[in-house]
Each structure stands twice: as structure tokens, then as C-alpha cells.
Design a protein around this motif. Sequence first.
Motif, short mmCIF file in Angstrom:
data_model
loop_
_atom_site.label_atom_id
_atom_site.label_comp_id
_atom_site.label_asym_id
_atom_site.label_seq_id
_atom_site.Cartn_x
_atom_site.Cartn_y
_atom_site.Cartn_z
N ILE A 133 -10.40 -21.24 -41.65
CA ILE A 133 -9.69 -20.45 -42.66
C ILE A 133 -9.35 -19.12 -42.00
N ALA A 134 -8.06 -18.85 -41.86
CA ALA A 134 -7.60 -17.65 -41.18
C ALA A 134 -7.25 -16.56 -42.20
N ILE A 135 -7.78 -15.36 -41.96
CA ILE A 135 -7.51 -14.22 -42.85
C ILE A 135 -6.99 -13.08 -41.98
N PRO A 136 -5.67 -12.96 -41.81
CA PRO A 136 -5.13 -11.91 -40.94
C PRO A 136 -5.26 -10.53 -41.56
N THR A 137 -5.55 -9.54 -40.72
CA THR A 137 -5.65 -8.15 -41.18
C THR A 137 -4.56 -7.29 -40.56
N LEU A 167 -4.57 -27.40 -33.64
CA LEU A 167 -4.96 -25.99 -33.64
C LEU A 167 -4.55 -25.24 -34.91
N LEU A 168 -3.84 -25.90 -35.79
CA LEU A 168 -3.37 -25.25 -37.00
C LEU A 168 -4.53 -25.00 -37.96
N PRO A 169 -4.71 -23.76 -38.45
CA PRO A 169 -5.75 -23.53 -39.46
C PRO A 169 -5.53 -24.42 -40.68
N ILE A 170 -6.62 -24.87 -41.28
CA ILE A 170 -6.48 -25.71 -42.47
C ILE A 170 -6.05 -24.88 -43.67
N ALA A 171 -6.40 -23.59 -43.65
CA ALA A 171 -6.06 -22.70 -44.77
C ALA A 171 -5.89 -21.27 -44.26
N SER A 172 -5.05 -20.52 -44.95
CA SER A 172 -4.84 -19.12 -44.60
C SER A 172 -4.76 -18.27 -45.86
N ILE A 173 -5.32 -17.08 -45.77
CA ILE A 173 -5.29 -16.12 -46.87
C ILE A 173 -4.47 -14.92 -46.42
N ILE A 174 -3.33 -14.69 -47.08
CA ILE A 174 -2.40 -13.63 -46.69
C ILE A 174 -2.51 -12.51 -47.72
N ASP A 175 -3.43 -11.62 -47.49
CA ASP A 175 -3.71 -10.51 -48.41
C ASP A 175 -3.26 -9.21 -47.74
N TYR A 176 -2.09 -8.71 -48.14
CA TYR A 176 -1.53 -7.55 -47.45
C TYR A 176 -2.40 -6.30 -47.60
N GLU A 177 -3.26 -6.26 -48.61
CA GLU A 177 -4.15 -5.10 -48.77
C GLU A 177 -5.03 -4.90 -47.54
N LEU A 178 -5.33 -5.99 -46.84
CA LEU A 178 -6.19 -5.90 -45.66
C LEU A 178 -5.49 -5.22 -44.48
N SER A 179 -4.15 -5.12 -44.52
CA SER A 179 -3.41 -4.54 -43.41
C SER A 179 -3.22 -3.04 -43.52
#
Length: 386
Positions: A133-137, A167-179
Motif C-alpha cells: 500500500i503506497a502512501i506518497p507524501t 511491481l505495481l502497488p496493490i493499493a495507493s492512498i493519494i492524500d494531498y494533505e500529506l504533501s
Amino acid sequence: MSQRIYLPKFLDIGANAIENLPSLLKDIGCERPLVLSDKVMDTIGNVRRVRELLTKHNISSDQFLDTMTEPDEASLLPAVRLFLAGKFDCIVALGGGSVIDSAKAIGLLAKCGGRMRDYKVPYIVNQSIVPIIAIPTTAGTGSEVTKVTIITDNETDEKMLCMGPGLLPIASIIDYELSTTAPARIAADTGIDALTHAIEAYVSQKAGLFTEQLSLSAMGLIAPNLREAVNNPSNRDAKEKIMLGANMAGMAFSNASVALVHGMSRPIGANFHVPHGLSNAMLLPEITKYSVSAAQSKYADCARAMNIAEKHDSNGVAVTALINELMQLNIDLKVPSLSEFGVNKEDYFSCLDKMADQAIASGSPGNNPRVASKEEIIQLYKKIWQ
């Protein structure tokens, strides 16, 4: 031409989407995550926030924080050992592109064994890896939606390009607040990286209608908002648009591939430790200028999507506007030259032949509208120094 499109199974997008992490774990059938991050995310409290959220939902976890900004194979191995010893069943990758790239490589080695060089292009990673699970910041790399990771070989200094649907993450959380906490330099470099992804995916010889539309939409979100997102990080609207644009650009290039800018960027990073987004920014104006003659109408489309050219402008006028904007963007966002970054001129010029070989070996330059010879790549490396 047909395209096969690879995307994560789940995408949670929007403010506070990170709160959905426990339910996502349930949806993918995992209950013991290893949280992978870095010391910066720990210091500002994001790692604690994630682990407290998991604990609140009775989910046991542990953490590994020693990821590298430019990951190499040696940096992965302690995490692989921790993952196997702790009997974890998934990885939650919280951070920038380097953390998510590291997670993919760790998940691959933990599940399949071997060394990273066993999996570099032209090898295609089709086998399944540890669920991620990828959570980009940061808003830039798009790694949360790509089937790509880049890991440096400690013995050769080669930045190995590894790719494949596994290599593809099964899930991603795109929460712009983290950036919103990203420093201006990182926000600028990752933002230009995302813009480069969108442009290269659009002009790539492997582009198709689906990825073209993603690319144009990404450019339309990123270009008008990048300066504001860097200079005024409290502007939530700009941050949200950059984050979504970077995500869409990631989907586009993961399925259409990148081209000459990325092919030439990786060797600069590997040999002189220039961050990936920054080396892309250094290259983008000059490589665009070199490439436009082979795809003028497509580069003109980029200018119109970025809202720096009008629909009625000729392709020539639009392309000129694009090149001027890319140069001005570097000025406005204070992108340093290689010399200003600290690269020694003699070392750089002595490395050009090797870097050209590494660029070509990556395969990315072959996707460019105008395919450069080795000598042309060397000359382009010389131009960006000047």
C-alpha cells in the motif's frame, strides 16, 4: 496500436484519505503490515500517525525507517531481513518516491529472492511480490501507481531500471494533505519530475489514446499550479491539483514509458548523486528543444494543455512557448546548474561516454520521438553543462 493498462486495484484519493488505511488492509486481506518510511516522516509525526491509526483498529505493526533518498541494494537488505523475521504480510510505504521504490524492491526480494540486478530491464517482473500500500507524501514521482522501481547497484553505480506488473502497488492512498510539509526544494523538484512524466508519456512512441488523455490532463493540473504549490504550501487547492496531476502522470508514463530525459537523468543521479527530479529539471528544456522537430504537433499540444499557448496558435508558436516556459520554470523554481549543485566539471566530462552507454542501456531513449545516437547524447550532456 493497442495498449495494455496496469493500475493499482484500489485508489483512495482526497483530503484525509489516509484514514482509510485500516479498511484497505482488510480489503486486501492483510493484517500485519510493516510500515516503511524515513526519518523525516518520523520526525514530523506521520509515522506515528499511521501506526496509531493501525493500533486504534487493533492492527499490529512494526516500522523500518532507514530508507535512502537514492536507494541502493545494500539499503534494502536490512528491511528484507526484518520483513521475513517478523512474518509480516504486507508493506505500507509512507514517503516520497524513494520510499515507495524501496518498498517495491524489498517486496520483490522478500518474496522472490535473488539480487536486484537479476530483475533489471530487459527482465520483466511478472511474478507477484509482497502486497504494497503506497502512501506518497510528495507530488511528483508517481511511484504509487507505476510498475517501475529504480535501485542503484552498489558495485557498478548503475541506476537499475526494474519494471513489470508485479511491481505495481496493490493499493495507493493519494492524500494531498500529506504533501503540505514538503520543503520548497523537494516540492519544486518532484513537481517538475511529474511534469516531465506527463510530457514524455505524451510524446513517447509507446503512447496511446488512453495515456495521452491522462498526460494532457496531468499537464493541465500541474503547470498552472506548480509555482503556487512551491511558493505557498498552505494553498490546499494548488497542492491538491499538483498531487492529482502527479498521480495521473504516473499512470500515464507507467503504461506509455518515459523517453530521453529520463534515460539521461538516471546516469547523472547514479554518478553524481543528483536527486532524480532535479536532474530531470536540468535536462528537460534542452532535451525538449532537441526533440521537437520529430513531433512538433504533439509538443504543441503540451503547450496548449499547460495553458501557455492558445488553441489558434500555430504549432511553431506553441512549441516556442513551451521551450521558453520550461526554461523560465527552472529559473523561477531556482533549479541549479550541475556546477552550482557541486558537480566537478572534469569529473563530469570524463564520465560522458559511460553515462551515454548507461542511458541507452535503460531503453528509455528509444521511446523518444527523435531517437538520439550515442554521440548526440554526449553532445546533449555537454549542452546542459553550458
